[in-house]
Scaffold this motif. Structure first.
Motif, PDB file in Angstrom:
ATOM      1  N   TYR A  27     -10.789 -45.916   4.779  1.00 38.80           N
ATOM      2  CA  TYR A  27     -11.924 -44.999   4.888  1.00 38.80           C
ATOM      3  C   TYR A  27     -11.536 -43.686   5.562  1.00 38.80           C
ATOM      4  O   TYR A  27     -12.369 -42.812   5.716  1.00 38.80           O
ATOM      5  CB  TYR A  27     -13.061 -45.663   5.669  1.00 38.80           C
TER       6      TYR A  27
ATOM      7  N   ARG B 169     -16.657 -33.984   1.524  1.00 40.48           N
ATOM      8  CA  ARG B 169     -16.622 -35.317   2.139  1.00 40.48           C
ATOM      9  C   ARG B 169     -17.664 -35.436   3.252  1.00 40.48           C
ATOM     10  O   ARG B 169     -18.357 -36.454   3.369  1.00 40.48           O
ATOM     11  CB  ARG B 169     -15.228 -35.573   2.694  1.00 40.48           C
TER      12      ARG B 169
ATOM     13  N   GLU C 201     -20.997 -37.977   3.694  1.00 45.17           N
ATOM     14  CA  GLU C 201     -21.353 -38.739   4.888  1.00 45.17           C
ATOM     15  C   GLU C 201     -22.774 -38.422   5.353  1.00 45.17           C
ATOM     16  O   GLU C 201     -23.518 -39.325   5.767  1.00 45.17           O
ATOM     17  CB  GLU C 201     -20.345 -38.440   5.995  1.00 45.17           C
TER      18      GLU C 201
ATOM     19  N   ASP D 193     -25.375 -40.185   3.187  1.00 42.74           N
ATOM     20  CA  ASP D 193     -25.519 -41.620   3.470  1.00 42.74           C
ATOM     21  C   ASP D 193     -26.163 -41.894   4.821  1.00 42.74           C
ATOM     22  O   ASP D 193     -26.491 -43.042   5.121  1.00 42.74           O
ATOM     23  CB  ASP D 193     -24.143 -42.300   3.420  1.00 42.74           C
ATOM     24  N   ASP D 194     -26.313 -40.868   5.652  1.00 44.59           N
ATOM     25  CA  ASP D 194     -26.877 -41.035   6.989  1.00 44.59           C
ATOM     26  C   ASP D 194     -28.371 -40.737   6.950  1.00 44.59           C
ATOM     27  O   ASP D 194     -28.774 -39.583   6.742  1.00 44.59           O
ATOM     28  CB  ASP D 194     -26.172 -40.091   7.970  1.00 44.59           C
TER      29      ASP D 194
END
Length: 984
Positions: free
Chosen positions: A221, A856, A860, A863-864
């Motif tokens: 990851y 990127r 993130e 998805d938060d």
């Protein structure tokens, strides 16, 4: 009583002073001592290091350590390592030192003996990261810290990153430590309080299997697929060259795509990376560079005033140089005509010498032509004689060959007769031995049929251990217990003679009854049974083989002498020495047989030197100029330098008067003096760092203020990460056996011949591969491999360039892409310094890297649930701007698709919230998803398409099979793309 702690740095000092030849590598010796001789389970639980017999024993012997624990070393290598260990232990004792292994062994032995102060382990759970940096002794300490219960110890690590000095870790070491500690606790529980308490407090049976569970984590990851492609290629080199060095697992795969690493050979590439990028160096090179720069870095500034004062003092001689120049100009004017006459006379004399030389050369050329003709005739005659001699020699050798063939045929015939005689003798011996074996077999059968009669002592030895049987025998003897008495005794009677178990009493009565029955039984009648096949096999093995009975025939030379005596004699005589000469005589042979005459070999003499009129005139004036230089106390170089300064000063001060001219000359002197001093300082730095390969390259970079604070060794940065990593001079800094190993390994890997080379003895290369793999897995976004000084043929840099940038398979994707720095840019220049936020010096690769990083972060944020859609949208906008500046239409299109997906997710959630009031909103949400998902997949924004589908499926309570099928199809597209990227 010890006072000082031994570290690897101190061990290196001890190793440097060790007088021993041959002397193994320092890292190798330290690893053998810490991981095996003192830090393995063998030595940990015995409390003593491995003995020389245990360490050197070959595999298969009872005391030998396993092949893995010896790292596949030869016996000679282990003998050398053990000699170093003996000196090391003596050094520790003499100087009152102790090391980590001594401390850990003492801790383990103390806990096993005394246990813990409060009766329980100090920790309920222990979580260990970077476990590959630990020896078995360290692992045993951690196990004891949780009471010896392996189910309470959690370890995580990567053996490919095992770069700790003195450690050679494999996960099998952890399993072995758990197993050996359990055995040790069970074995010592009866004698030691601590072992007994630990054993009682351990987990229940069955947890042991759970403690051996090994989870292999292969989803990365941190790094994307572009960087992992290069890292996995290095890991394949480790597996191929050192198969026992790491635990082999599946290659890491990234969860995101990204650019491949950049391979550069020019330091100017550093301006193409963000200002916060981290620079990683070899540890020894960086340490030497930092030490030198820290001690001498500001020496030039400290000496500035002294250099300027010395330059000004030297300027005091300028007036003398000027007056000296004026005097010399007057002398040249007065003696100009005399100098011209001297030059004409010298040139005329040289012309006469040239004519005489040309005449001698012509005569010598004629004589050499005649000599060459005579030598050519000799070579033709000698060639004919040698051919005739070779023909005669060939005839004689053919005759000798036929005689040898006849002799061999005779010898084969004699050998066949000897084989037949030996076979007959063997059969006779076998028949006699078979009869003897049959007799022995019959005797054994008769003995086996006779019942066995035992005494009371023999019965006790069959039932009890030797010591117990002996003690009971004495009791039985004192109590007069024999076979008859034993048959009459009850269980209580046996308790009187210390036999408490009724089962043992029953066995004694049973064996006593059998012995009595055997004594009363009549002897069996003899019977005859056909001997088994094994009897004849033993008879066959007992006699010598036919080959051993065979009488050897004489050597071929004996038969050759007989045949040669029977053959007719050959009286042909020839020159055998000439026959063995080469077919064609050489020029050297001809020169020896036909020597040159005096005229042809006479000395031609030296060709007259070419004369230069200016040089002759300068030499003429030099005779008069020497006294002038002495008179003014200056040198010719000072006069010339002063003349140059005056001309340069006059140009700068034109129209400003005499004072300005003098000031400009003084400034020029100071500038040159400071430049010369700095040049000397740089040369001294290069000389001081010459002994450490790569240190000079590291010093040249970290000496610049913008890079010094961002430079680390790979070992220092282990366990850390950053967006951009620059690995500097890793391959160029390799030297000696390490350089040879790297070059051989990289060339074999490119040629697909990794299995054909053997570099297993190069332990430094094994460690270097792990260091490189650790460095390549540090970046989150971009990796640059920089090899400065590439044109100087340093280390393995050129082989590394071919490995990363060239592929033997046509059309295959390379591991990295080349980098061409922007021309005219300044090293270390800040980016985005303009008012509009742009910078013309940033390359397309850098813009693409920045865009990938922002994309990127946007993923993130998406998805938060706490971040909000605005944060992800802003990051996507920044990423799109970067891709547009890189002129990358494909990535720009992907950013647009991602932005549409984020907007669609917000709209779909609004429609799903209103579904209870109006079912039409559900159809609207489905329509939005159906419109945006195909476009996102086509643009490569697959993760964003999956987010849209996940939101839609959650709102439908997960009961729509159509959405599930679409999700499966999109996931297949994503997995295929990631698989292709990781494979490349």
């Amino acid at each position: 009583h010890v006072k000082y702690y031994m570290t690897f740095a101190k061990f290196h000092q001890f190793w440097d002073g060790l007088k021993m030849s041959p002397k193994p590598e320092c890292d190798f010796c330290w690893t053998q001592i810490q991981s095996f001789l003192k830090g393995s389970t063998n030595s940990l639980f015995s409390g003593e290091p491995l003995s020389e017999r245990e360490y050197l024993a070959d595999e298969g012997e009872a005391a030998a350590i396993s092949r893995r624990r010896a790292l596949g070393l030869s016996r000679a290598q282990r003998e050398q390592a053990y000699q170093v260990f003996k000196h090391y232990e003596r050094f520790l004792e003499d100087n009152k030192y102790w090391d980590a292994a001594d401390r850990e062994v003492a801790l383990v032995q103390r806990v096993l003996r005394d246990g813990f102060a409060n009766g329980r382990a100090p920790f309920d759970r222990v979580y260990v990261d970077e476990v590959q940096d630990m020896t078995q002794a360290s692992l045993a300490v951690l196990l004891l810290a949780v009471g010896g219960d392996a189910t309470r110890l959690y370890c995580c690590g990567d053996t490919a990153q095992a770069i700790q000095d003195g450690v050679a870790f494999r996960f099998s070491d952890l399993r072995e430590t758990i197993y050996e500690l359990g055995k040790e606790l069970e074995g010592r529980a009866g004698r030691l309080k601590g072992a007994r308490a630990l054993l009682a407090a351990r987990g229940v049976a069955g947890d042991e299997d759970r403690s051996k569970k090994l989870y292999k984590l292969t989803k990365n990851y941190r790094a994307h697929a572009g960087v992992l492609g290069a890292a996995n290629a290095i890991l394949e080199l480790v597996h191929g060259a050192f198969p026992n060095a790491v635990d082999k697992t599946e290659a890491d795969s990234g969860v995101a795509l990204g650019p491949r690493p950049t391979f550069a050979t020019d330091e100017a590439v550093l301006r193409d990376v963000p200002s916060g990028a981290r620079l990683l160096f070899r540890s020894d090179a960086l340490a030497a560079a930092q030490e030198r720069i820290g001690a001498k870095g500001r020496q030039v500034e400290k000496d500035r005033e002294r250099i300027i004062a010395e330059a000004d003092a030297a300027g005091a001689a300028d007036n003398k140089a000027s007056r000296c120049f004026e005097r010399l100009a007057a002398i040249r004017g007065d003696r100009s005509a005399e100098a011209d006459a001297h030059v004409e006379e010298a040139l005329a004399a040289r012309s006469g010498e040239q004519q005489a030389y040309d005449a001698r050369a012509a005569n010598q050329k004629t004589a050499r032509k005649e000599l060459l003709a005579r030598r050519s005739a000799w070579r033709e005659e000698e060639r004919r004689l040698r051919a005739a001699a070779r023909s005669a020699l060939e005839r004689r050798e053919n005759g000798e060959k036929k005689l040898r063939q006849q002799a061999e045929r005779r010898r084969k015939k004699a050998d066949a007769q000897a084989d037949a005689d030996a076979a007959a003798a063997h059969e006779e011996l076998y028949a006699a031995e078979a009869q003897r074996q049959i007799g022995r077999h019959m005797a054994k059968q008769q003995a086996a049929a006779t019942p066995k009669i035992q005494t009371m002592d023999e019965i006790l030895r069959d039932i009890f251990a030797p010591g117990d049987a002996k003690a009971l025998g004495r009791i039985f003897e004192n109590e007069a217990v024999d076979i008859e008495a034993a048959l009459q005794m009850t269980d209580r009677d046996f308790e009187d003679v210390n036999i408490w178990d009724p089962r043992d009493a029953a066995r004694i009565r049973d064996l006593a009854r059998r012995s009595k029955d055997a004594a009363n039984a009549p002897p069996p009648a003899p019977t005859f049974v056909k001997p088994p096949k094994e009897v004849f096999i033993r008879a066959r093995k007992a006699v010598r083989s036919a080959a051993q009975l065979k009488v050897p025939v004489g050597p071929i030379e004996e038969f050759l002498e007989i045949v040669r005596a029977e053959a007719p004699a050959d009286d042909g005589a020839f020159d055998e020495a000439r026959a063995r000469m080469r077919a064609n005589p050489t020029d050297n042979d001809a020169s020896l047989e036909v020597p040159s005459d005096d005229e042809a070999s006479g000395a031609l003499g030296r060709r007259p030197e070419r004369l230069d009129a200016d040089a002759l005139k300068k030499a003429f004036f030099a005779e008069f100029e020497g006294p002038v230089y002495a008179e003014f106390g200056v040198t010719e170089a000072q006069v010339r330098e002063q003349q140059k300064l005056m001309r340069r000063s006059k140009k700068k001060a034109k129209g400003k008067g005499d004072d300005a001219s003098v000031d400009a000359a003084t400034k020029e002197r100071r500038r040159k003096a400071l430049a010369e001093h700095r040049k000397t300082f740089v040369a001294q730095r290069a000389e001081a760092l010459a002994g450490t390969h790569g240190a000079l390259q590291a010093a040249n970079i970290i000496a610049q203020e913008e890079y010094g604070s961002r430079s680390f060794s790979v070992q220092e940065f282990k366990g850390l990460e950053d967006d951009v990593i620059v690995l500097v001079d890793f391959f160029g800094g390799a030297h000696g056996e390490l350089e040879k190993g790297w070059r051989a390994l990289l060339r074999a890997a490119r040629a697909g011949k990794l299995a054909t080379i053997d570099v297993s003895a190069n332990r430094g290369l094994e460690r270097d591969l792990k260091v490189l793999y650790t460095a390549l897995t540090r970046p989150r976004s971009r990796l640059v491999v920089l090899e400065p000084g590439y044109g100087e043929q340093r280390g393995a840099a050129q082989d590394a360039e071919k490995f990363f940038l060239k592929s033997e398979v046509k059309g295959a994707r390379t591991l990295a892409e080349p980098q061409k720095p922007t021309e005219g840019a300044i090293l270390g220049r800040d980016r985005d310094a303009d008012d509009d936020g742009t910078d013309d010096t940033v390359t397309a690769d850098e813009w693409r890297s920045r865009g990938a990083l922002n994309a990127r972060i946007a993923a993130e944020k998406a998805d938060d649930p706490l971040a909000g859609a605005e944060a992800a949208t802003d990051r996507l906008k920044t990423a799109r701007d970067c891709f547009a500046k890189a002129d990358d239409q494909k990535l720009t299109k992907r950013c647009d698709a991602s932005a549409r997906c984020l907007q669609a997710i917000q709209d779909i959630r609004v429609h799903l919230d209103m579904t209870d009031r109006d079912k039409g909103h559900l159809r609207n949400a489905e329509t939005l998803a159906a419109n945006v998902v195909p476009l996102a997949v086509e643009a490569g924004a697959i993760d964003d398409a999956l987010r849209v589908l996940d939101v839609l499926r959650e709102g439908m309570d997960g009961d729509d099979a159509v959405v599930g099928a679409v999700v499966t199809a999109v996931e297949a597209v994503r997995d295929a793309a990631l698989g292709a990227a990781n494979a490349d």
